[in-house]
Design an enzyme around this catalytic site. Structure first.
Site, short mmCIF file in Angstrom:
data_model
loop_
_atom_site.label_atom_id
_atom_site.label_comp_id
_atom_site.label_asym_id
_atom_site.label_seq_id
_atom_site.Cartn_x
_atom_site.Cartn_y
_atom_site.Cartn_z
N ASP A 1 0.81 -1.22 0.00
CA ASP A 1 0.00 0.00 0.00
C ASP A 1 0.84 1.27 0.00
O ASP A 1 0.30 2.38 0.11
CB ASP A 1 -0.98 -0.02 1.18
CG ASP A 1 -2.09 -1.04 0.93
OD1 ASP A 1 -2.53 -1.14 -0.22
OD2 ASP A 1 -2.48 -1.73 1.87
N ASP B 1 -6.71 -4.77 -4.97
CA ASP B 1 -6.45 -3.38 -4.56
C ASP B 1 -5.14 -2.85 -5.14
O ASP B 1 -4.96 -1.64 -5.30
CB ASP B 1 -6.36 -3.28 -3.03
CG ASP B 1 -7.35 -4.16 -2.29
OD1 ASP B 1 -7.65 -5.25 -2.78
OD2 ASP B 1 -7.81 -3.77 -1.20
N1 GLY Z 1 -7.18 -1.64 0.26
C1 GLY Z 1 -7.93 -2.08 1.36
C2 GLY Z 1 -9.38 -1.80 1.26
O1 GLY Z 1 -9.87 -1.46 0.20
O2 GLY Z 1 -10.06 -1.90 2.26
#
Ligand code: GLY
Length: 408
Positions: free
Chosen positions: A128, A189
């Site tokens: 992330d 994601d």
């Molecule tokens: N990337 C984590 C979420 O969308 O909760």
């Protein structure tokens, strides 16, 4: 042609425009300025909103604070900074820029801490990093030309590149690279993390970062998307052989359901990969994902938290709705001008945005977008503000308000 099903869009409303104009977008943005100004009384300097509110009030978290009990916040501090950059663009008021630039310093300190203090405490051992740096230091560089912000963004891209596994051609999502539980697991994601690599590649002497991002998007497109155009949240690859293993969920209802925000990350992320690579497969697949999503919306056009739920009384996830609506705009921007589906996607985006503005705007000045779901089975952030839902809603409105230069 892709081997993924392209459903015909069923909602008749999408054939005509809703009664929703740029003036309505502006009205909502003006209300959001007031909310953000109120939030800034509580969140300033190294004090950020947590990932999700409790009873519609965000608690605080520090960007440089390692907190085991709230490990989820390590990927979400950037969304507050991103909101400040968007507010700076909307109003031209330097106070937002000043605050966001302080955050650039803080995000730089996180990287310095990773190298010089304690890797674990820096909270950067995950993919992330893309969410963290694209809308903070990359935005800073794009809006102000700051050389230091560019340098920090390139350092962040380097960290992200360490998660690439060449045999499987993926970026591993979570955990230590040697952790057998997490080894070889990618998640949808990540579509929004790889833009940091595409961006950084422009400043590199070779195309290593570009290839990592492109290869990851290709692998995700091949295995994370199911033949019916729904998606797995996560997919496990064999890192010895590079062969696919199996799909599973983390935040969705079940391994074989379709988590709404995951689908939305796909709808937004694949057209962004197309923007950088011009590989048409990404556009074709994004259309399949979009049609699947649009055919499973309740009456008010806002998806439920998992697309297995179709009822009007089920729990919405507005963050997924905002991300998907942005995805429709990315799609429209990349599709040929002659494509007849452009109008349908534009109408659908406007219906979703109208519903978000009219039914889901925060009412207590403590957050922006109501009725998000962070992690249903984890009993975390259900029917609450989510700081990323807030961010993407503002980004969506800015994209509708002006010709917005993407941070992604
Ligand atoms: N990337 C984590 C979420 O969308 O909760």
């Amino acid at each position: 042609m892709s081997n993924v099903n392209l459903e015909k869009i069923k909602r008749e409303e999408f054939l005509k425009k809703p009664n929703f104009t740029k003036t309505d977008v502006k009205k909502t943005l003006d209300k959001i300025v007031k909310i953000v100004d109120h939030m800034m009384l509580k969140f300033h300097g190294d004090v950020f909103p947590r990932a999700c509110s409790k009873n519609y009030v965000y608690d605080t978290v520090g960007n440089l604070e390692w907190d085991e009990s709230n490990n989820e916040s390590i990927w979400t501090t950037s969304f507050w900074t991103g909101i400040l950059w968007l507010m700076y663009e909307y109003t031209g008021d330097e106070k937002y820029k000043k605050e966001a630039q302080l955050h650039s310093e803080s995000f730089r300190t996180r990287i310095d801490n990773y190298y010089h203090k304690n890797e674990q405490e820096a909270g950067l051992n995950h993919h992330d990093i893309g969410f963290l740096y694209s809308i903070t230091t990359v935005a800073d560089y794009k809006l102000t030309g700051s050389k230091k912000a560019l340098e920090t963004s390139l350092m962040a891209a380097k960290l992200l590149s360490k998660r690439y596994i060449d045999t499987a051609k993926i970026l591993q999502a979570w955990g230590d690279m040697s952790d057998p539980e997490q080894r070889g697991r990618m998640i949808i994601d990540c579509n929004l993390n790889i833009p940091l690599l595409y961006f950084a590649n422009q400043f590199m002497p070779d195309d290593t970062y570009y290839q990592m991002a492109y290869n990851h998007a290709k692998t995700a497109s091949k295995y994370i998307i199911r033949p019916d155009a729904s998606t797995f949240h996560t997919f496990h690859m064999d890192t010895e052989t590079g062969e696919p293993r199996f799909g599973s969920t983390h935040q969705g209802y079940s391994d074989d359901s379709c988590w709404a925000r995951g689908q939305a990350w796909g709808i937004m992320g694949f057209p962004i990969s197309y923007r950088y690579t011009k590989d048409k497969e990404f556009l074709e697949k994004a259309k399949c994902l979009a049609n699947y999503f649009l055919n499973r919306l309740p009456k008010d056009f806002i998806c439920n938290w998992d697309l297995i739920f179709l009822g009007d009384e089920d729990q919405r996830d507005t963050s997924a709705a905002a991300v998907a609506a942005i995805g429709l705009l990315e799609l429209i921007n990349q599709m040929p001008k002659t494509d007849k589906d452009r109008e349908i996607y534009e109408n659908a985006c406007l219906y979703i945005t109208q519903s978000l503005c009219e039914k889901y705007l925060g009412e207590n000045n403590e957050g922006i977008l109501k009725s998000g779901v962070y992690f249903y089975h984890g009993n975390l952030g259900i029917n609450e503000y989510l700081i990323f839902g807030d961010y993407f809603f503002v980004e969506l409105l800015m994209r509708l308000y002006k010709n917005w230069n993407s941070y992604w």
